[in-house]
Design an enzyme around this catalytic site. Structure first.
Site, PDB file in Angstrom:
ATOM      1  N   LYS A 154      -3.764  13.579  -0.690  1.00 16.13           N
ATOM      2  CA  LYS A 154      -2.490  13.491  -0.055  1.00 16.13           C
ATOM      3  C   LYS A 154      -1.407  14.075  -1.076  1.00 16.13           C
ATOM      4  O   LYS A 154      -1.089  13.006  -2.033  1.00 16.13           O
ATOM      5  CB  LYS A 154      -2.115  12.576   0.791  1.00 16.13           C
ATOM      6  N   GLY A 208       1.647   6.992  -8.947  1.00 19.83           N
ATOM      7  CA  GLY A 208       3.050   6.649  -8.447  1.00 19.83           C
ATOM      8  C   GLY A 208       3.928   5.534  -8.861  1.00 19.83           C
ATOM      9  O   GLY A 208       3.290   5.019  -9.764  1.00 19.83           O
ATOM     10  N   THR A 212       4.963   1.178  -5.204  1.00 22.60           N
ATOM     11  CA  THR A 212       4.350   1.544  -4.190  1.00 22.60           C
ATOM     12  C   THR A 212       2.752   1.138  -4.486  1.00 22.60           C
ATOM     13  O   THR A 212       2.214   0.905  -3.558  1.00 22.60           O
ATOM     14  CB  THR A 212       4.138   3.086  -4.082  1.00 22.60           C
ATOM     15  N   GLY A 213       2.469   1.082  -5.702  1.00 21.01           N
ATOM     16  CA  GLY A 213       1.203   0.536  -6.180  1.00 21.01           C
ATOM     17  C   GLY A 213       0.877  -0.817  -5.767  1.00 21.01           C
ATOM     18  O   GLY A 213      -0.315  -0.991  -5.169  1.00 21.01           O
ATOM     19  N   GLU A 230      -2.273   4.292 -11.232  1.00 22.98           N
ATOM     20  CA  GLU A 230      -1.633   4.900 -12.466  1.00 22.98           C
ATOM     21  C   GLU A 230       0.008   4.628 -12.075  1.00 22.98           C
ATOM     22  O   GLU A 230       0.399   5.490 -11.236  1.00 22.98           O
ATOM     23  CB  GLU A 230      -1.948   6.302 -12.481  1.00 22.98           C
ATOM     24  N   CYS A 265       6.015  10.023 -16.391  1.00 18.22           N
ATOM     25  CA  CYS A 265       5.658   8.557 -16.337  1.00 18.22           C
ATOM     26  C   CYS A 265       5.488   8.035 -17.912  1.00 18.22           C
ATOM     27  O   CYS A 265       5.877   6.959 -18.189  1.00 18.22           O
ATOM     28  CB  CYS A 265       4.281   8.150 -15.583  1.00 18.22           C
ATOM     29  N   GLU A 365      12.663   1.731 -14.852  1.00 15.32           N
ATOM     30  CA  GLU A 365      12.270   3.139 -15.076  1.00 15.32           C
ATOM     31  C   GLU A 365      12.975   3.934 -14.155  1.00 15.32           C
ATOM     32  O   GLU A 365      13.070   3.811 -13.017  1.00 15.32           O
ATOM     33  CB  GLU A 365      10.660   3.319 -14.358  1.00 15.32           C
TER      34      GLU A 365
HETATM   35  P1  NDP Z   1       5.736   7.145  -4.895  1.00 19.15           P
HETATM   36  O1  NDP Z   1       5.313   5.842  -5.171  1.00 19.15           O
HETATM   37  O2  NDP Z   1       7.181   7.242  -4.310  1.00 19.15           O
HETATM   38  O3  NDP Z   1       5.123   8.192  -4.246  1.00 19.15           O
HETATM   39  C1  NDP Z   1       3.808   8.552  -4.699  1.00 19.15           C
HETATM   40  C2  NDP Z   1       2.749   9.018  -3.487  1.00 19.15           C
HETATM   41  O4  NDP Z   1       2.419   7.852  -2.887  1.00 19.15           O
HETATM   42  C3  NDP Z   1       3.456  10.196  -2.759  1.00 19.15           C
HETATM   43  O5  NDP Z   1       2.208  11.183  -2.359  1.00 19.15           O
HETATM   44  C4  NDP Z   1       3.832   9.270  -1.651  1.00 19.15           C
HETATM   45  O6  NDP Z   1       4.005   9.949  -0.430  1.00 19.15           O
HETATM   46  C5  NDP Z   1       2.724   8.188  -1.515  1.00 19.15           C
HETATM   47  N1  NDP Z   1       3.308   6.951  -0.822  1.00 19.15           N
HETATM   48  C6  NDP Z   1       4.440   6.424  -0.667  1.00 19.15           C
HETATM   49  N2  NDP Z   1       4.411   5.134   0.015  1.00 19.15           N
HETATM   50  C7  NDP Z   1       3.212   4.978   0.530  1.00 19.15           C
HETATM   51  C8  NDP Z   1       2.213   4.060   0.775  1.00 19.15           C
HETATM   52  N3  NDP Z   1       2.883   2.796   1.605  1.00 19.15           N
HETATM   53  N4  NDP Z   1       0.935   4.154   1.251  1.00 19.15           N
HETATM   54  C9  NDP Z   1       0.340   5.064   0.592  1.00 19.15           C
HETATM   55  N5  NDP Z   1       1.177   6.092   0.156  1.00 19.15           N
HETATM   56  C10 NDP Z   1       2.421   5.963  -0.144  1.00 19.15           C
HETATM   57  O7  NDP Z   1       6.146   7.925  -6.331  1.00 19.15           O
HETATM   58  P2  NDP Z   1       6.887   9.238  -6.735  1.00 19.15           P
HETATM   59  O8  NDP Z   1       6.338  10.244  -5.952  1.00 19.15           O
HETATM   60  O9  NDP Z   1       8.399   8.818  -6.517  1.00 19.15           O
HETATM   61  O10 NDP Z   1       6.539   9.417  -8.178  1.00 19.15           O
HETATM   62  C11 NDP Z   1       7.159   8.933  -9.106  1.00 19.15           C
HETATM   63  C12 NDP Z   1       6.533   7.649  -9.725  1.00 19.15           C
HETATM   64  O11 NDP Z   1       5.216   8.140 -10.169  1.00 19.15           O
HETATM   65  C13 NDP Z   1       7.177   7.042 -10.990  1.00 19.15           C
HETATM   66  O12 NDP Z   1       7.328   5.572 -10.844  1.00 19.15           O
HETATM   67  C14 NDP Z   1       6.173   7.473 -12.005  1.00 19.15           C
HETATM   68  O13 NDP Z   1       6.314   6.685 -13.258  1.00 19.15           O
HETATM   69  C15 NDP Z   1       5.022   7.367 -11.636  1.00 19.15           C
HETATM   70  N6  NDP Z   1       3.972   8.288 -12.183  1.00 19.15           N
HETATM   71  C16 NDP Z   1       2.834   7.612 -12.773  1.00 19.15           C
HETATM   72  C17 NDP Z   1       1.963   8.239 -13.688  1.00 19.15           C
HETATM   73  C18 NDP Z   1       0.784   7.731 -14.384  1.00 19.15           C
HETATM   74  O14 NDP Z   1       0.001   8.275 -14.974  1.00 19.15           O
HETATM   75  N7  NDP Z   1       0.885   6.365 -14.809  1.00 19.15           N
HETATM   76  C19 NDP Z   1       2.178   9.735 -13.883  1.00 19.15           C
HETATM   77  C20 NDP Z   1       3.257  10.430 -12.998  1.00 19.15           C
HETATM   78  C21 NDP Z   1       3.897   9.615 -12.118  1.00 19.15           C
HETATM   79  P3  NDP Z   1       5.489  10.610   0.086  1.00 19.15           P
HETATM   80  O15 NDP Z   1       6.126  10.845  -1.055  1.00 19.15           O
HETATM   81  O16 NDP Z   1       4.984  12.071   0.725  1.00 19.15           O
HETATM   82  O17 NDP Z   1       6.161   9.686   1.185  1.00 19.15           O
END
Ligand code: NDP
Length: 461
Positions: A154, A208, A212-213, A230, A265, A365
């Site tokens: 997804k 992400g 959310t994690g 991650e 990130c 962040e």
């Molecule tokens: P989000 O956590 O908002 O979203 C990440 C993904 O999770 C999206 O596909 C989103 O779907 C989905 N999602 C959101 N809520 C849920 C849930 N309750 N259950 C399951 N899936 C869910 O992150 P962002 O997309 O805003 O990305 C930015 C973040 O990612 C930053 O914090 C960044 O640091 C982190 N990141 C970490 C990396 C690493 O390697 N450690 C690398 C790159 C980014 P949708 O958006 O479609 O609703």
């Protein structure tokens, strides 16, 4: 319908129907059936061939796929091209490892043989953010498939287009059994959550936001499935007075990831500079930041792109206002609207100096082009500041004293520390988070083992 607009000019880039909850359930069911009905998990040769062909297809797509990544996500074309290549390299690397998913065996007693077999976990949900939609997908996807799992992907609702194209490349490769790779789009709160909670999903690999994690870990607890997380970062980039000054300045600007408006990130969003060179360093850095050409990522010569959407723009500008109360604004701190920039979400590269350790802009962040500079007196103070956030994703040390570099690298609590460079990632080199930056490792051998279960077969001789 899901509509994706170019964050650099507002044009429509991609339109597709959102998946329903039933689609997500069907995807999980297709993955489970594919695992049960095929010998994918026991056929490393087939997996290696499938992944090699995929790497080739991805590499060959660079000229049309990279512009799509830029139009969806905003980063400059050169960054998107590098992302496609990094994705292909990761798939190539794991294609090689697909035939090397070794366990081990040993005698436990004179009459007892242990066979420790690495098996695929089963059905893996891969949930991806928007900032590097392709490389953050291929990073877990390639080892998951190399280890013999089936997956449901997804992407972020903000950037599904390039992923949809990539999935079609998979579909065209006959060595991938039907149902082994599945793709849904839709909101994380519904479709994403289903891919976490579903009892037939054996593992969730999530990249992400940290909050959310945490939610995902709680949802996964009900069925006690494996999770790989991650998450976010606030990485310290530590510059000592004895470092190569010019290299360190260029490195600090690169670390701040202004090229992708700070939406990276591992960004070195905190710059720690030894007091004796601090003023000169900040001055030079600011001159370079002011010269960066900000604009639409497809435009020739552009070095820094827009924020992903209006929500992120507002969020970053709010942080800038907080920063103005907490620290000294050196440059930037405002939206850019001249000419064509008015159509996109651009913010001038922003530097704050003398940022207190407890300041919000030093702790949170921001995911924007906002660099927080802090001065330190000695190694001890540098370590204290470096470790002062809840994050532990990455960091760097700039010095010409190798002993100091290693001392610092050992003391910085993060999954990755660079010395005299920043941001270099290789498929064969592990990365991942300490503290609230994550659970598990990606890339490298460890990144492969994450997608396996270890079975002990005990033979009485
Ligand atoms: P989000 O956590 O908002 O979203 C990440 C993904 O999770 C999206 O596909 C989103 O779907 C989905 N999602 C959101 N809520 C849920 C849930 N309750 N259950 C399951 N899936 C869910 O992150 P962002 O997309 O805003 O990305 C930015 C973040 O990612 C930053 O914090 C960044 O640091 C982190 N990141 C970490 C990396 C690493 O390697 N450690 C690398 C790159 C980014 P949708 O958006 O479609 O609703």
């Amino acid at each position: 319908m899901l509509e994706v607009r170019d964050p650099g000019n507002g044009e429509l880039v991609y339109r597709a129907p959102n998946s329903t909850l039933d689609d997500a359930r069907d995807a999980v069911s297709a993955a489970k059936t594919a695992m049960e009905a095929t010998d994918w998990g026991d056929n490393p040769g087939q997996r290696a061939t499938a992944l090699s062909k995929l790497a080739h297809a991805l590499r060959s797509s660079i000229d049309w796929l990279a512009p799509l990544l830029t139009r969806e996500g905003g980063k400059p074309l050169s960054v998107s091209r590098a992302e496609v290549l990094r994705g292909a390299e990761a798939i190539e690397y794991y294609a090689g490892l697909a035939r090397n998913v070794y366990g081990r065996s040993t005698m436990l007693a004179p009459d007892s043989l242990a066979i420790l077999l690495r098996e695929p976990v089963g059905v893996v949900s891969i949930i991806v953010p928007w900032n590097m939609a392709l490389s953050l997908l291929t990073r877990p996807l390639a080892p998951a498939l190399a280890a013999g799992n089936a997956v449901v992907i997804k992407p972020s609702s903000a950037t599904p287009g390039a992923t949809a194209e990539f999935v079609q490349m998979i579909d065209a490769i006959p060595e991938f059994p039907k149902g082994m790779v599945n793709f849904v789009v839709g909101p994380g709160s519904t479709v994403g959550a289903e891919l976490v909670k579903h009892p037939d999903v054996d593992m969730v690999s999530f990249t992400g936001d940290t909050s959310t994690g945490k939610e995902i870990m709680k949802m996964a607890a009900d069925t006690l499935k494996k999770v790989g997380l991650e998450l976010g970062g606030k990485s310290p980039n530590v510059v000592f007075a004895d470092a190569d000054f010019d290299r360190a300045v260029r490195g600090a600007l690169n670390a701040a990831s202004m090229f992708h408006a700070g939406q990276v990130c591992i960004a070195g969003s905190r710059l720690l500079v030894e007091e004796t060179v601090h003023d000169r360093f900040v001055q030079r850095l600011t001159e370079m930041a002011n010269r960066l050409r900000v604009g639409h990522g497809l435009k020739e010569g552009v070095q820094a792109g827009p924020l992903i959407n209006e929500g992120q723009l507002t969020r970053v500008l709010d942080y800038v206002e907080v920063g103005k109360r907490e620290a000294e604004l050196v440059t930037g701190g405002h939206r850019l609207t001249e000419g064509e920039l008015e159509k996109g979400y651009f913010i001038a590269p922003t530097v704050f100096d003398r940022v207190p350790v407890t300041a919000k802009i030093a702790q949170d962040e921001i995911f924007g082009p906002v660099l927080a500079v802090q001065a330190f007196k000695d190694e001890d103070e540098a370590v204290e500041i470096a470790n002062s956030t809840v994050y532990g994703l990455a960091g760097a040390v700039w010095t010409n004293d190798i002993s100091k570099a290693i001392r610092m690298a050992k003391k910085i609590k993060s999954g990755m520390v660079w010395v005299n460079t920043f941001g270099k990632l290789y498929p064969a080199g592990e990365m991942g988070g300490y503290k609230q930056s994550g659970v598990g490792r990606q890339y490298g051998l460890e990144g492969l083992w994450e997608f396996t279960e270890l079975k002990h077969i005990n033979v009485q001789l």
